[in-house]
Design a protein around this motif. Structure first.
Motif, PDB file in Angstrom:
ATOM      1  N   MET A 175       0.832  -1.190   0.000  1.00  0.00           N
ATOM      2  CA  MET A 175       0.000   0.000   0.000  1.00  0.00           C
ATOM      3  C   MET A 175       0.871   1.246   0.000  1.00  0.00           C
ATOM      4  N   ARG A 176       0.254   2.362  -0.383  1.00  0.00           N
ATOM      5  CA  ARG A 176       0.880   3.670  -0.267  1.00  0.00           C
ATOM      6  C   ARG A 176      -0.065   4.556   0.525  1.00  0.00           C
ATOM      7  N   MET A 177       0.505   5.414   1.359  1.00  0.00           N
ATOM      8  CA  MET A 177      -0.297   6.167   2.305  1.00  0.00           C
ATOM      9  C   MET A 177      -0.286   7.657   2.030  1.00  0.00           C
ATOM     10  N   GLY A 178      -1.407   8.307   2.390  1.00  0.00           N
ATOM     11  CA  GLY A 178      -1.542   9.743   2.261  1.00  0.00           C
ATOM     12  C   GLY A 178      -2.447  10.286   3.346  1.00  0.00           C
ATOM     13  N   LEU A 179      -2.918  11.526   3.172  1.00  0.00           N
ATOM     14  CA  LEU A 179      -3.733  12.192   4.182  1.00  0.00           C
ATOM     15  C   LEU A 179      -4.863  12.941   3.480  1.00  0.00           C
ATOM     16  N   ILE A 180      -6.087  12.846   4.033  1.00  0.00           N
ATOM     17  CA  ILE A 180      -7.237  13.557   3.474  1.00  0.00           C
ATOM     18  C   ILE A 180      -7.845  14.485   4.518  1.00  0.00           C
ATOM     19  N   ASP A 181      -8.677  15.442   4.034  1.00  0.00           N
ATOM     20  CA  ASP A 181      -9.403  16.310   4.956  1.00  0.00           C
ATOM     21  C   ASP A 181     -10.820  15.782   5.171  1.00  0.00           C
ATOM     22  N   ARG A 182     -11.642  16.480   5.940  1.00  0.00           N
ATOM     23  CA  ARG A 182     -12.966  15.984   6.330  1.00  0.00           C
ATOM     24  C   ARG A 182     -13.932  15.854   5.162  1.00  0.00           C
ATOM     25  N   GLU A 183     -13.663  16.548   4.075  1.00  0.00           N
ATOM     26  CA  GLU A 183     -14.530  16.446   2.904  1.00  0.00           C
ATOM     27  C   GLU A 183     -14.008  15.432   1.892  1.00  0.00           C
ATOM     28  N   GLY A 184     -12.913  14.770   2.229  1.00  0.00           N
ATOM     29  CA  GLY A 184     -12.338  13.783   1.326  1.00  0.00           C
ATOM     30  C   GLY A 184     -11.298  14.341   0.388  1.00  0.00           C
ATOM     31  N   GLY A 185     -11.002  15.631   0.500  1.00  0.00           N
ATOM     32  CA  GLY A 185      -9.970  16.232  -0.346  1.00  0.00           C
ATOM     33  C   GLY A 185      -8.591  15.712   0.020  1.00  0.00           C
ATOM     34  N   VAL A 186      -7.763  15.496  -0.978  1.00  0.00           N
ATOM     35  CA  VAL A 186      -6.414  14.980  -0.745  1.00  0.00           C
ATOM     36  C   VAL A 186      -5.506  16.109  -0.272  1.00  0.00           C
ATOM     37  N   VAL A 187      -4.934  15.950   0.896  1.00  0.00           N
ATOM     38  CA  VAL A 187      -3.999  16.922   1.451  1.00  0.00           C
ATOM     39  C   VAL A 187      -2.570  16.477   1.157  1.00  0.00           C
ATOM     40  N   ILE A 188      -2.311  15.202   1.358  1.00  0.00           N
ATOM     41  CA  ILE A 188      -1.010  14.602   1.026  1.00  0.00           C
ATOM     42  C   ILE A 188      -1.278  13.412   0.113  1.00  0.00           C
ATOM     43  N   ALA A 190      -1.172   9.953  -1.763  1.00  0.00           N
ATOM     44  CA  ALA A 190      -0.862   8.622  -1.237  1.00  0.00           C
ATOM     45  C   ALA A 190       0.284   8.000  -2.033  1.00  0.00           C
ATOM     46  N   VAL A 191       1.494   8.468  -1.724  1.00  0.00           N
ATOM     47  CA  VAL A 191       2.690   7.987  -2.420  1.00  0.00           C
ATOM     48  C   VAL A 191       3.750   7.476  -1.443  1.00  0.00           C
ATOM     49  N   TYR A 192       3.427   7.442  -0.140  1.00  0.00           N
ATOM     50  CA  TYR A 192       4.428   7.119   0.868  1.00  0.00           C
ATOM     51  C   TYR A 192       4.279   5.681   1.368  1.00  0.00           C
ATOM     52  N   ASP A 193       5.430   5.049   1.640  1.00  0.00           N
ATOM     53  CA  ASP A 193       5.422   3.686   2.165  1.00  0.00           C
ATOM     54  C   ASP A 193       4.829   3.647   3.571  1.00  0.00           C
ATOM     55  N   ASP A 194       5.009   4.707   4.299  1.00  0.00           N
ATOM     56  CA  ASP A 194       4.486   4.806   5.661  1.00  0.00           C
ATOM     57  C   ASP A 194       4.175   6.265   5.946  1.00  0.00           C
ATOM     58  N   LEU A 195       3.121   6.503   6.703  1.00  0.00           N
ATOM     59  CA  LEU A 195       2.752   7.858   7.111  1.00  0.00           C
ATOM     60  C   LEU A 195       2.142   7.778   8.496  1.00  0.00           C
ATOM     61  N   SER A 196       2.666   8.565   9.403  1.00  0.00           N
ATOM     62  CA  SER A 196       2.138   8.624  10.763  1.00  0.00           C
ATOM     63  C   SER A 196       1.720  10.062  11.054  1.00  0.00           C
ATOM     64  N   TRP A 197       0.414  10.274  11.164  1.00  0.00           N
ATOM     65  CA  TRP A 197      -0.144  11.593  11.467  1.00  0.00           C
ATOM     66  C   TRP A 197      -0.154  11.778  12.971  1.00  0.00           C
ATOM     67  N   ASP A 198       0.461  12.868  13.458  1.00  0.00           N
ATOM     68  CA  ASP A 198       0.558  13.045  14.910  1.00  0.00           C
ATOM     69  C   ASP A 198      -0.731  13.575  15.524  1.00  0.00           C
ATOM     70  N   GLY A 199      -1.781  13.738  14.690  1.00  0.00           N
ATOM     71  CA  GLY A 199      -3.075  14.152  15.212  1.00  0.00           C
ATOM     72  C   GLY A 199      -3.203  15.630  15.420  1.00  0.00           C
ATOM     73  N   SER A 200      -2.242  16.409  14.912  1.00  0.00           N
ATOM     74  CA  SER A 200      -2.299  17.840  15.139  1.00  0.00           C
ATOM     75  C   SER A 200      -1.597  18.638  14.048  1.00  0.00           C
ATOM     76  N   ARG A 201      -0.274  18.492  13.942  1.00  0.00           N
ATOM     77  CA  ARG A 201       0.500  19.388  13.081  1.00  0.00           C
ATOM     78  C   ARG A 201       1.292  18.690  11.979  1.00  0.00           C
ATOM     79  N   TYR A 202       1.835  17.501  12.278  1.00  0.00           N
ATOM     80  CA  TYR A 202       2.819  16.921  11.376  1.00  0.00           C
ATOM     81  C   TYR A 202       2.469  15.498  10.942  1.00  0.00           C
ATOM     82  N   ALA A 203       2.856  15.198   9.706  1.00  0.00           N
ATOM     83  CA  ALA A 203       2.786  13.831   9.186  1.00  0.00           C
ATOM     84  C   ALA A 203       4.213  13.368   8.945  1.00  0.00           C
ATOM     85  N   TYR A 204       4.610  12.315   9.651  1.00  0.00           N
ATOM     86  CA  TYR A 204       5.953  11.760   9.516  1.00  0.00           C
ATOM     87  C   TYR A 204       5.902  10.675   8.444  1.00  0.00           C
ATOM     88  N   VAL A 205       6.737  10.798   7.424  1.00  0.00           N
ATOM     89  CA  VAL A 205       6.607   9.943   6.252  1.00  0.00           C
ATOM     90  C   VAL A 205       7.904   9.210   5.941  1.00  0.00           C
TER      91      VAL A 205
END
Length: 292
Positions: A175-188, A190-205
């Motif tokens: 799989m490849r991982m990314g990040l979306i907003d509440r309306e389903g819009g792509v923010v990041i 999905a091209v990363y092997d791993d993505l960890s969203w810290d729940g506030s400010r940063y996505a570690y990829v």
């Protein structure tokens, strides 16, 4: 796991190696065997600060959750019974130690969304409810209307308006991982092997074994040029490459002496951190000032 070692949890790749070779790796959970995909690799999903493996223990299906960040570990109770010092993981420098896991038996297929072919629904988070339809993940609003079509291979709950999602890799397995907003819009994307969203400010990829950090809008904070990266604590994050540790600030710049240490611990509230210099073989810990 002592307090010094809690600053930096293993990566998903480190846990994969341990779960794929479970003999002698578990302190109390005997008889663990990984459920594998078509390529023979352990089957897992990655979420915010954690990775959950599908395993079998003594013939029974089990979810085994390991933690990749302190934030993930703080929410360990969501994933079952917490066992401290349970899984032995080798670190990049060849040393190893035990780390905590959470585990729970899976008594019904609906308890394990990845394997579910019917409709299942999660809890309401920030006005969005995670739903699984025919093995694909999406989101409903509070009224039950579809906001994000169930098209993802995996998704996690929303936190501060963002949710990690995963799609099938365009080339090869996995799989490849990314990040979306509440309306389903792509923010990041999905091209990363791993993505960890810290729940506030940063996505570690992680992409191709190189680690870095993006902000909540998808802008690069720390370039993907390190073999590993910890979370930001008090404005600084531990990074390392080729066995040399250092710190970056929230502008993505190396601070102080750069990658000059054999070991480095998380920054503390006063802007200092404990390190061991490369020329010191053992002991010799000192405290350095990161904040000017």
């Amino acid at each position: 796991m002592n307090d010094k070692e809690k600053f930096l949890f293993p990566s998903t790749t480190d846990y994969l190696e341990a779960v794929a070779n479970p003999t002698g790796r578990f302190a109390t959970l005997a008889g663990i065997a990984a459920v594998t995909d078509r390529a023979g690799e352990p089957d897992y999903t990655v979420g915010t600060g954690r990775v959950t493996f599908r395993v079998v223990r003594e013939g029974r299906p089990v979810e085994l959750t390991c933690f990749t960040t302190t934030a993930g570990y703080a929410g360990a109770g969501r994933y079952g019974e917490l066992l401290e010092d349970e899984i032995y993981v080798f670190r990049h420098d060849g040393t190893g130690t035990y780390y905590p896991v959470a585990w729970r038996p899976v008594s019904d297929p609906a308890d394990c969304p990845v394997a579910c072919d019917e409709l299942t629904e999660g809890r309401l988070c920030e006005g969005r409810r995670l739903v699984v339809r025919n093995g694909r993940f999406g989101f409903l609003d509070e009224e039950g209307s579809t906001v994000v079509e169930a098209r993802y291979l995996w998704a996690d709950d929303f936190s501060e308006g963002r949710a990690p999602v995963a799609v099938r890799a365009a080339v090869g397995e996995g799989m490849r991982m990314g990040l979306i907003d509440r309306e389903g819009g792509v923010v990041i994307e999905a091209v990363y092997d791993d993505l960890s969203w810290d729940g506030s400010r940063y996505a570690y990829v992680d992409r191709g074994g190189r680690h870095g950090c993006l902000d909540r809008m998808g802008r690069v904070v720390v370039p993907l040029e390190y073999e590993g990266m910890g979370e930001f604590d008090h404005g600084f994050a531990v990074v390392w490459r080729e066995g040399r540790y250092g710190y970056v600030d929230e502008g993505g710049e190396l601070v102080g002496a750069g990658l000059a240490y054999a070991e480095a611990w998380s920054a503390e509230e006063d802007g200092t951190a404990q390190v061991r210099r490369l020329e010191v073989q053992s002991g010799g810990l000192e405290r350095i000032k990161l904040r000017k």
